[in-house]
Design a protein around this motif. Structure first.
Motif, PDB file in Angstrom:
ATOM      1  N   ALA A  56       0.828  -1.212   0.000  1.00  0.00           N
ATOM      2  CA  ALA A  56       0.000   0.000   0.000  1.00  0.00           C
ATOM      3  C   ALA A  56       0.857   1.256   0.000  1.00  0.00           C
ATOM      4  N   GLU A  57       2.158   1.087  -0.321  1.00  0.00           N
ATOM      5  CA  GLU A  57       3.107   2.206  -0.343  1.00  0.00           C
ATOM      6  C   GLU A  57       3.198   2.891   1.018  1.00  0.00           C
ATOM      7  N   ALA A  58       3.113   2.094   2.068  1.00  0.00           N
ATOM      8  CA  ALA A  58       3.206   2.635   3.425  1.00  0.00           C
ATOM      9  C   ALA A  58       4.665   2.708   3.869  1.00  0.00           C
ATOM     10  N   GLU A  59       4.908   3.563   4.853  1.00  0.00           N
ATOM     11  CA  GLU A  59       6.249   3.720   5.410  1.00  0.00           C
ATOM     12  C   GLU A  59       6.675   2.402   6.075  1.00  0.00           C
ATOM     13  N   ASP A  60       7.925   2.033   5.922  1.00  0.00           N
ATOM     14  CA  ASP A  60       8.497   0.830   6.532  1.00  0.00           C
ATOM     15  C   ASP A  60       7.927  -0.485   5.991  1.00  0.00           C
ATOM     16  N   LYS A  78       0.677  -8.441  -3.042  1.00  0.00           N
ATOM     17  CA  LYS A  78      -0.303  -7.951  -4.021  1.00  0.00           C
ATOM     18  C   LYS A  78      -0.418  -6.444  -3.826  1.00  0.00           C
ATOM     19  N   ASP A  79      -0.471  -5.713  -4.941  1.00  0.00           N
ATOM     20  CA  ASP A  79      -0.656  -4.263  -4.869  1.00  0.00           C
ATOM     21  C   ASP A  79      -2.118  -3.947  -4.586  1.00  0.00           C
ATOM     22  N   ILE A  80      -2.337  -2.915  -3.783  1.00  0.00           N
ATOM     23  CA  ILE A  80      -3.697  -2.473  -3.493  1.00  0.00           C
ATOM     24  C   ILE A  80      -4.283  -1.849  -4.763  1.00  0.00           C
ATOM     25  N   LYS A  81      -5.551  -2.101  -5.020  1.00  0.00           N
ATOM     26  CA  LYS A  81      -6.217  -1.539  -6.201  1.00  0.00           C
ATOM     27  C   LYS A  81      -7.090  -0.369  -5.758  1.00  0.00           C
ATOM     28  N   THR A  82      -6.986   0.723  -6.482  1.00  0.00           N
ATOM     29  CA  THR A  82      -7.836   1.882  -6.223  1.00  0.00           C
ATOM     30  C   THR A  82      -8.793   2.029  -7.401  1.00  0.00           C
ATOM     31  N   PHE A  83     -10.073   2.099  -7.087  1.00  0.00           N
ATOM     32  CA  PHE A  83     -11.094   2.195  -8.127  1.00  0.00           C
ATOM     33  C   PHE A  83     -11.456   3.649  -8.398  1.00  0.00           C
ATOM     34  N   SER A  87     -12.541   4.055  -3.836  1.00  0.00           N
ATOM     35  CA  SER A  87     -12.492   2.901  -2.931  1.00  0.00           C
ATOM     36  C   SER A  87     -11.268   2.044  -3.254  1.00  0.00           C
ATOM     37  N   LYS A  88     -10.807   1.326  -2.242  1.00  0.00           N
ATOM     38  CA  LYS A  88      -9.621   0.485  -2.403  1.00  0.00           C
ATOM     39  C   LYS A  88      -9.976  -0.946  -2.044  1.00  0.00           C
ATOM     40  N   LYS A  89      -9.301  -1.875  -2.735  1.00  0.00           N
ATOM     41  CA  LYS A  89      -9.551  -3.276  -2.436  1.00  0.00           C
ATOM     42  C   LYS A  89      -8.284  -4.076  -2.676  1.00  0.00           C
ATOM     43  N   ALA A  90      -8.069  -5.019  -1.793  1.00  0.00           N
ATOM     44  CA  ALA A  90      -6.986  -5.975  -1.966  1.00  0.00           C
ATOM     45  C   ALA A  90      -7.218  -7.092  -0.969  1.00  0.00           C
ATOM     46  N   ASP A  91      -7.367  -8.279  -1.442  1.00  0.00           N
ATOM     47  CA  ASP A  91      -7.419  -9.403  -0.521  1.00  0.00           C
ATOM     48  C   ASP A  91      -6.835 -10.628  -1.190  1.00  0.00           C
TER      49      ASP A  91
END
Length: 165
Positions: A56-60, A78-83, A87-91
């Motif tokens: 999710a491109e988060a720090e650390d 898996k990369d998070i998907k932004t619609f 909204s965001k989805k990833a599972d």
């Protein structure tokens, strides 16, 4: 835990997002993945340990992924998907399920580290295939049908000093 002997072959599949969000919301703490792996394997023969993570491109974030590998987990990222609506989805439900079914012929026990009720059908399938299924998750966020479908359930909330940093 019952029916544990050193010769059992174990695969651990950890839904890192599910564990992370629950540990953060309930206790404002992080999961101790080294303890999770050690306690889940419980002296048995580890065949595979896979942590399913979301980028999710988060720090650390990258150092966390590297730490998982150092502990003994293989990471699937898996990369998070932004619609369009924001909204965001990833599972990893399908990926984890496919890996569990594939590994079922090579292990005696599958340890699923998730509270997601979507995995209850997977548990029943794995048991039908002759695998023992153990769930390790936080009781407060674990679906009742998942607990019922598994052979054993270990409540991480009851052992915070073991499983939380």
């Amino acid at each position: 835990m019952t029916d544990v002997h050193p010769g059992q072959r174990v695969a651990m599949l950890a839904d890192a997002q599910n564990l992370y969000h629950t540990a953060r919301s309930l206790y404002t703490r992080n999961i101790d993945y080294a303890s999770l792996l050690d306690e889940g394997v419980n002296g048995r023969e580890l065949t595979r340990a896979i942590a399913y993570v979301i980028r999710a491109e988060a720090e650390d974030e990258e150092s966390f992924f590297e730490a998982l590998v150092d502990i003994g987990f293989e990471t699937k990222i898996k990369d998070i998907k932004t619609f369009g609506d924001g909204s965001k989805k990833a599972d990893w439900d399908v990926g984890m399920s496919l890996d569990a079914v594939t590994l079922a012929d090579h292990v005696d026990t599958v340890v699923l580290c998730t509270g997601d009720g979507d995995f209850s059908r997977l548990c029943r399938h794995l048991k039908h295939e002759g695998c023992k299924v153990e769930i390790m998750a936080f009781r407060e966020s674990t679906a009742e049908e998942l607990i019922e479908a598994a052979d054993t359930f270990r409540d991480l909330s009851e052992e915070q000093e073991t499983f939380l940093l």
